[in-house]
Design an enzyme around this catalytic site. Structure first.
Site, PDB file in Angstrom:
ATOM      1  N   ASP A  13      85.926 -27.452  10.343  1.00  9.46           N
ATOM      2  CA  ASP A  13      86.460 -28.664   9.705  1.00  9.46           C
ATOM      3  C   ASP A  13      85.378 -29.642   9.264  1.00  9.46           C
ATOM      4  OD1 ASP A  13      89.014 -27.656  10.207  1.00  9.46           O
ATOM      5  OD2 ASP A  13      89.068 -28.583  12.187  1.00  9.46           O
ATOM      6  N   LYS A  16      83.945 -27.881   4.510  1.00 10.06           N
ATOM      7  CA  LYS A  16      83.471 -26.719   3.729  1.00 10.06           C
ATOM      8  C   LYS A  16      84.231 -26.595   2.417  1.00 10.06           C
ATOM      9  CE  LYS A  16      84.579 -24.159   7.248  1.00 10.06           C
ATOM     10  NZ  LYS A  16      84.823 -25.175   8.267  1.00 10.06           N
ATOM     11  N   GLY A  40      91.681 -24.031   7.548  1.00 10.00           N
ATOM     12  CA  GLY A  40      92.387 -24.992   6.706  1.00 10.00           C
ATOM     13  C   GLY A  40      91.335 -25.750   5.928  1.00 10.00           C
ATOM     14  N   HIS A  41      91.193 -25.418   4.645  1.00 11.10           N
ATOM     15  CA  HIS A  41      90.132 -26.017   3.833  1.00 11.10           C
ATOM     16  C   HIS A  41      90.765 -26.962   2.818  1.00 11.10           C
ATOM     17  CE1 HIS A  41      87.357 -22.343   4.772  1.00 11.10           C
ATOM     18  NE2 HIS A  41      87.702 -23.041   5.831  1.00 11.10           N
ATOM     19  N   GLN A 222      85.857 -21.461   9.750  1.00 12.09           N
ATOM     20  CA  GLN A 222      85.526 -21.893  11.116  1.00 12.09           C
ATOM     21  C   GLN A 222      84.108 -22.495  11.118  1.00 12.09           C
ATOM     22  OE1 GLN A 222      87.251 -18.454  10.962  1.00 12.09           O
ATOM     23  NE2 GLN A 222      88.877 -19.931  10.829  1.00 12.09           N
TER      24      GLN A 222
END
Ligand code: GDP
Ligand code: IMO
Ligand code: MG
Length: 423
Positions: A13, A16, A40-41, A222
């Site tokens: 988080d 990225k 979750g990007h 990650q």
């Protein structure tokens, strides 16, 4: 031109998605090589927020080829939901390709993720419950269902065999309810049909792009400290977010990589359990959580927050071979009187500067801090070094000195343009 890796240098988080999206503007191909929809990007463009889980963050550019490489685990139901969600926003996934070797996350993996976490009692990992660990377990045990089977002629046979095997574990080991294979077959047959046109040997595509000198981006998911080997085991994910994982997970060799950019936040966060030496349990921790909007993109869980940890950053430089570092999310630190940076740990009366290999040791490490002046100015509109308040400039210069890696970009807000390039 060899490709560029963009990866998380902390516990995930770091932002990225924002940087992949920025570099994807000129990329020909973006490839994800590990993890799954535990990621979750977030990409924010023209006020619209896109939360991408499995689909690479290059998807917003119509000419960019987006690849889900062989090392990724794919939940067919979830990826189709994501494709449909993007279609509603006018984003096409026609150039999305999924490797035939990807392992499928199926209903029993979700069930087993939940059951095994529950069975650990208070000692759970705090997984995203997306079935990631159980799917990688099946892969290592060589009993997984790969995408070529899922979309191919073995669909029914492969799913029946896997379900029967897993129902024995669900009922026998955990006392859970067996999964109804007929219902799964009926639901997933449609998914197989819809995914079929996207499935191919993506290593051919990625290699061809590299060989042709195209611009290739490897999108990390990650973060370094969640790596199965190099992270804070056992409080890690089940894949390899470190730079080396990009090759294995995309099916091309190390010569395909020319540079490795690590993304850090100007502070530290983590979701899920495990040691975290600079964690703040006081009002400063709450302040950072609120200012940075630190709530999980996938699970909505509040993220644990703490000061920047340079021992971790130096470790990320070493294990990823970082060629450059980004300090993202500096704006949330605004208004704090002092900014602290952990430069070493005190462990059993000694000062250590290398990140310990054993998480149990890490749990007993006390941070040694250096303190820097805070800033009060709104920096979200700053676009160059000279726009920044002097306290922020000193903070960044000090970080670069302490970490000993070039800091090439800064982030001052969630939008695509809220960044500055320094070098
Ligand atoms: P990722 O998983 O590394 O892509 O990061 P996430 O998307 O899970 O979390 C990053 C969060 O911070 C998202 O909500 C982003 O919109 C937001 N964000 C990214 N960069 C910045 C920044 O520089 N400042 C602020 N305030 N928010 C940012
Ligand atoms: P992005 O790509 C932050 C964490 C979970 C848990 C551990 C294991 O958005 O940075 P898993 O479901 O993978 O078996 O959970 O890993 N985790 C993440 N934390 N960002 C992520 O992805 C994460 N993906 C997994 O919270 O601690
Ligand atoms: Mg995330």
């Amino acid at each position: 031109m060899p490709g560029k890796v963009i990866l998380g240098a902390q516990w995930g988080d770091e932002g990225k998605g924002k940087f992949i999206d920025i570099f994807a503007a000129k990329a020909d191909l973006v490839v994800r090589s590990q993890g799954g929809n535990n990621a979750g990007h977030t990409v924010v463009v023209n006020g619209e927020t896109y939360k991408l889980q499995l689909i690479p963050s290059g998807i917003l550019y119509p000419d960019c080829v987006n690849v889900i490489g062989p090392g990724v685990v794919v939940d067919p139901r979830n990826v189709l939901r994501e494709i449909d969600g993007l279609a509603e926003k006018g984003v096409s996934c026609d150039k999305l390709y999924i490797d035939a070797r990807c392992h499928c996350i199926l209903p029993w993996h979700l069930e087993l993720d939940a059951l095994s976490e529950k069975a650990r009692g208070g000692d759970d990992i705090g997984t995203t419950k997306k079935g990631i660990g159980p799917t990688y377990m099946d892969k290592a045990e060589r009993i997984g269902v790969r995408m070529h089977d899922f979309v191919g002629e073995r669909f029914e046979e492969a799913l029946r065999e896997a379900c029967e095997r897993k129902n024995k574990v669900i009922t026998g080991v955990y006392g859970g309810e067996p999964i109804d294979i007929e219902a799964v077959l009926a639901e997933y047959k449609d998914y197989a049909g819809r995914l079929r046109p996207h499935v191919r040997d993506t290593s051919v595509l990625t290699y061809a792009a590299v060989k042709a000198g195209q611009d290739v981006l490897f999108e990390g998911a990650q973060g370094t400290l969640l790596d199965l080997d190099m992270g804070t085991y056992p409080y890690v994910t089940s894949s390899h977010p470190v730079a080396g994982g990009c090759c294995i997970g995309s099916g091309v060799g190390p010569t395909a990589i020319g540079s490795v950019m690590g993304i850090c936040k100007s502070y530290t966060t983590r979701v899920g359990k495990g040691p975290f030496p600079t964690e703040l349990f006081d009002e400063t921790g709450d302040y950072i959580r609120k200012a940075g909007g630190e709530f999980g993109t996938v699970t909505g869980r509040p993220r644990r927050t703490g000061w920047f940890d340079a021992v971790i950053a130096r470790y990320a430089v070493r294990v990823n071979g970082l060629t450059e570092l980004v300090i993202n999310k500096i704006d949330p630190l605004r208004g704090l009187d002092k900014l602290k940076v952990c430069v070493a740990y005190r462990y059993k009366g000694e000062t250590i500067t290398e990140f310990p290999a054993n998480f149990a040791d890490l749990a007993h490490c006390e941070p040694v801090y250096e303190e820097f002046e805070g800033f009060t100015e709104d920096i979200t509109g700053c676009r160059s070094w000279d726009d920044l308040p002097s306290a922020v400039q000193s903070y960044i210069k000090e970080l670069e000195r302490i970490i000993d890696c070039p800091i090439t970009m800064l982030g001052v807000g969630p939008a695509r343009d809220q960044v500055m390039t320094l070098k």
